[in-house]
Design an enzyme around this catalytic site. Structure first.
Site, PDB file in Angstrom:
ATOM      1  N   GLY A 287     -30.557  31.556 -39.958  1.00  0.00           N
ATOM      2  CA  GLY A 287     -30.266  31.825 -38.542  1.00  0.00           C
ATOM      3  C   GLY A 287     -28.795  31.528 -38.265  1.00  0.00           C
ATOM      4  N   ARG A 288     -28.499  30.228 -38.266  1.00  0.00           N
ATOM      5  CA  ARG A 288     -27.142  29.769 -37.945  1.00  0.00           C
ATOM      6  C   ARG A 288     -26.055  30.454 -38.789  1.00  0.00           C
ATOM      7  NH1 ARG A 288     -26.343  24.440 -36.065  1.00  0.00           N
ATOM      8  NH2 ARG A 288     -28.371  23.966 -36.956  1.00  0.00           N
ATOM      9  N   ARG A 325     -25.458  21.437 -27.513  1.00  0.00           N
ATOM     10  CA  ARG A 325     -25.434  20.827 -28.854  1.00  0.00           C
ATOM     11  C   ARG A 325     -24.619  19.530 -28.940  1.00  0.00           C
ATOM     12  NH1 ARG A 325     -23.901  22.685 -32.965  1.00  0.00           N
ATOM     13  NH2 ARG A 325     -25.635  22.008 -34.263  1.00  0.00           N
ATOM     14  N   CYS A 356     -23.617  17.548 -13.410  1.00  0.00           N
ATOM     15  CA  CYS A 356     -23.538  16.267 -12.708  1.00  0.00           C
ATOM     16  C   CYS A 356     -23.950  15.092 -13.584  1.00  0.00           C
ATOM     17  CB  CYS A 356     -24.408  16.331 -11.472  1.00  0.00           C
ATOM     18  SG  CYS A 356     -23.915  17.676 -10.417  1.00  0.00           S
ATOM     19  N   TYR A 386     -27.490  28.786 -31.468  1.00  0.00           N
ATOM     20  CA  TYR A 386     -28.128  27.727 -30.679  1.00  0.00           C
ATOM     21  C   TYR A 386     -27.283  27.332 -29.462  1.00  0.00           C
ATOM     22  CZ  TYR A 386     -30.963  27.550 -34.881  1.00  0.00           C
ATOM     23  OH  TYR A 386     -31.778  27.897 -35.943  1.00  0.00           O
TER      24      TYR A 386
HETATM   25  N1  LLP Z   1     -36.928  28.979 -40.453  1.00  0.00           N
HETATM   26  C1  LLP Z   1     -37.585  28.028 -39.766  1.00  0.00           C
HETATM   27  C2  LLP Z   1     -39.004  27.836 -40.019  1.00  0.00           C
HETATM   28  C3  LLP Z   1     -36.907  27.228 -38.839  1.00  0.00           C
HETATM   29  O1  LLP Z   1     -37.559  26.288 -38.166  1.00  0.00           O
HETATM   30  C4  LLP Z   1     -35.519  27.434 -38.612  1.00  0.00           C
HETATM   31  C5  LLP Z   1     -34.782  26.629 -37.637  1.00  0.00           C
HETATM   32  C6  LLP Z   1     -34.881  28.446 -39.345  1.00  0.00           C
HETATM   33  C7  LLP Z   1     -35.609  29.203 -40.258  1.00  0.00           C
HETATM   34  C8  LLP Z   1     -33.417  28.748 -39.180  1.00  0.00           C
HETATM   35  O2  LLP Z   1     -32.629  27.688 -39.546  1.00  0.00           O
HETATM   36  P1  LLP Z   1     -31.029  27.828 -39.586  1.00  0.00           P
HETATM   37  O3  LLP Z   1     -30.704  28.770 -40.691  1.00  0.00           O
HETATM   38  O4  LLP Z   1     -30.580  28.362 -38.264  1.00  0.00           O
HETATM   39  O5  LLP Z   1     -30.577  26.460 -39.820  1.00  0.00           O
HETATM   40  N2  LLP Z   1     -31.186  23.633 -32.318  1.00  0.00           N
HETATM   41  C9  LLP Z   1     -30.699  23.081 -33.569  1.00  0.00           C
HETATM   42  C10 LLP Z   1     -31.244  23.826 -34.770  1.00  0.00           C
HETATM   43  C11 LLP Z   1     -32.752  23.895 -34.825  1.00  0.00           C
HETATM   44  C12 LLP Z   1     -33.273  24.675 -36.006  1.00  0.00           C
HETATM   45  C13 LLP Z   1     -34.717  24.992 -35.845  1.00  0.00           C
HETATM   46  N3  LLP Z   1     -35.309  25.735 -36.906  1.00  0.00           N
HETATM   47  C14 LLP Z   1     -29.183  23.090 -33.566  1.00  0.00           C
HETATM   48  O6  LLP Z   1     -28.587  23.558 -32.593  1.00  0.00           O
HETATM   49  O7  LLP Z   1     -28.555  22.597 -34.505  1.00  0.00           O
END
Ligand code: LLP
Length: 427
Positions: A287-288, A325, A356, A386
């Site tokens: 994702g990220r 974040r 606030c 995110y």
């Molecule tokens: N697959 C599953 C099952 C997941 O739970 C996640 C992310 C991904 C893939 C994707 O992960 P990535 O490649 O984006 O790391 N809000 C937090 C991140 C939460 C991630 C949740 N799950 C932040 O802003 O750092």
């Protein structure tokens, strides 16, 4: 933090500086964009998004990589990912609904979630999603009930918790023992889940899923997860092992992450070393690493206030409502003034939001050019993941617009919320 300009590697692929020193992305001037669409504004480099999707598809193979939509989702993003050969990972009714409305076919969607409702599972089954990643015994019961009377079996993967602690913020670790996600390897929960599925004619075990967390820099953590589950998967008749997402990105100067290709290479190598059957496909859900660096947030500076000889606050017109974040995870960011990208950033101040509470900060001890003034446009790079997806209406602040830029053209893909949008749910 340093007074040097923001290093180029933290910027989107098509970022360039024109002859007057101004920043452009996709051939479009950032200050002009802010003037045209207002601020805060999320700007995405469409070429960067396409490049990362392509890199992921090449590294994992078509059909073996799904974009984790939770990182950033709107219809245009879903279409871009699908058109670039990615599948989509969704984890709620809302994400699934949007993906379908964007034109994605169920066969390119995988459903996640630790508490999927019957409605969520029902929508997924109705649309014949490619896989449902099962996360609890209750869910297995729900699936059994929903599958009754349907023609074929439902394709499921089992999410296994390997007992591996990834080196990342504890809020985004998921592979450790006692995680709320998945079936533990230790304690035999994962084994029991497989036994339950094998007894059911309505459920078809397609693979094993092992996502250990997010914003992970060390590819060894992923290798360790694979070697930990190797014995468990050895004798299973499955098509696929999915390592989930989790590849980190650099947010500030000096932070470097492996590329998507390096990440995939390490995992393929680890699978060989762990003697995972080569017939089993390896897959992933980044994702990220697809969207973070593609996105830059633009704000307008509203006030600059000295509160002591050593402390200055610079307030922008957004904050924790468009980027929670820093407050949630203590995440670091850089900032620059798009009007003079290469200027030395020799002034140190705290960039805060308009909400606030004192916790509402974007960057503590940020570096900016000393001539920053009220009215300037300020940009925070690496804010494409995110940020918008976790945005809120705290203090009744409308959520920003999102634009995609490419080859000198601007596409508004999500409009800014209006104040009427803010009261549309009130009865
Ligand atoms: N697959 C599953 C099952 C997941 O739970 C996640 C992310 C991904 C893939 C994707 O992960 P990535 O490649 O984006 O790391 N809000 C937090 C991140 C939460 C991630 C949740 N799950 C932040 O802003 O750092």
């Amino acid at each position: 933090m340093s007074s040097r300009p923001v290093p180029e590697y933290l910027l989107p692929d098509t970022h360039a500086v024109d002859e007057t020193g101004k920043s452009q992305i996709g051939g479009v001037d950032l200050v002009n964009l802010a003037d045209q669409f207002g601020t805060p504004l999320f700007v995405y480099d469409e070429v960067h998004l396409e490049n990362r999707c392509k890199e992921a598809v090449e590294a994992w193979g078509k059909g073996n990589v799904a974009y984790a939509t939770k990182a950033f989702l709107c219809k245009e993003m879903a279409r871009l990912a699908i058109n670039s050969g990615m599948n989509l990972d969704v984890s709620t009714f809302g994400e699934l609904y949007l993906a379908l409305k964007a034109g994605a076919h169920g066969s390119s969607i995988v459903l996640h979630g630790n508490n999927k409702s019957s409605e969520e599972l029902g929508l997924a089954i109705e649309n014949s999603v490619s896989k449902i990643v099962v996360d609890s015994f209750n869910e297995l019961d729900r699936l059994e009930a929903l599958a009754r009377g349907r023609p074929g079996p439902i394709r499921v993967m089992v999410r296994v918790t390997p007992g591996v602690e990834a080196h990342t913020h504890e809020y985004v670790q998921t592979g450790q023992d006692n995680s709320k996600f998945g079936f533990g390897l230790s304690g035999g929960y994962a084994k029991t889940a497989l036994e339950k599925i094998s007894r059911s004619p309505r459920l078809d075990l397609v693979g094993i899923h092992v996502h250990i967390g997010s914003q992970i820099f060390s590819t060894n953590s992923f290798s360790l997860a694979l070697s930990t589950i190797a014995d468990f998967v050895r004798d299973l008749d499955i098509e696929e092992v999915c390592v989930g997402g989790g590849l980190g990105v650099g947010y500030v100067e000096g932070e470097f992450a492996p590329t998507i290709a390096q990440w995939a290479d390490t995992i393929h190598q680890a699978a060989v070393e762990a003697e995972i059957n080569p017939r089993v496909r390896l897959s992933a859900e980044p994702g990220r690493s697809i969207v973070a660096k593609a996105g830059v947030t633009l704000y307008r500076v509203g006030t600059i206030k000295d509160v002591s000889e050593t402390k200055t606050f610079l307030s922008v017109d957004g904050g924790m409502s468009d980027n929670p974040r820093p407050v949630l995870y203590g995440s670091g960011y850089e900032a620059f003034l798009p009007r003079s990208f290469r200027a030395a950033r020799d002034k140190v101040l705290d960039i805060v939001g308009k909400h606030c509470e004192s916790g509402d900060f974007i960057i503590k001890g940020a570096n900016l050019p000393g001539d920053v003034v009220v009215g300037d446009i300020l940009a925070t790079p690496v804010s494409g993941a995110y940020g918008y997806s976790m945005a809120s209406n705290y203090n009744k602040v409308p959520r920003p617009a999102v634009v995609f830029v490419k080859a000198g053209e601007v596409k508004e893909v999500v409009r800014r919320e209006t104040h009427d949008d803010l009261i549309r749910l009130d009865l």
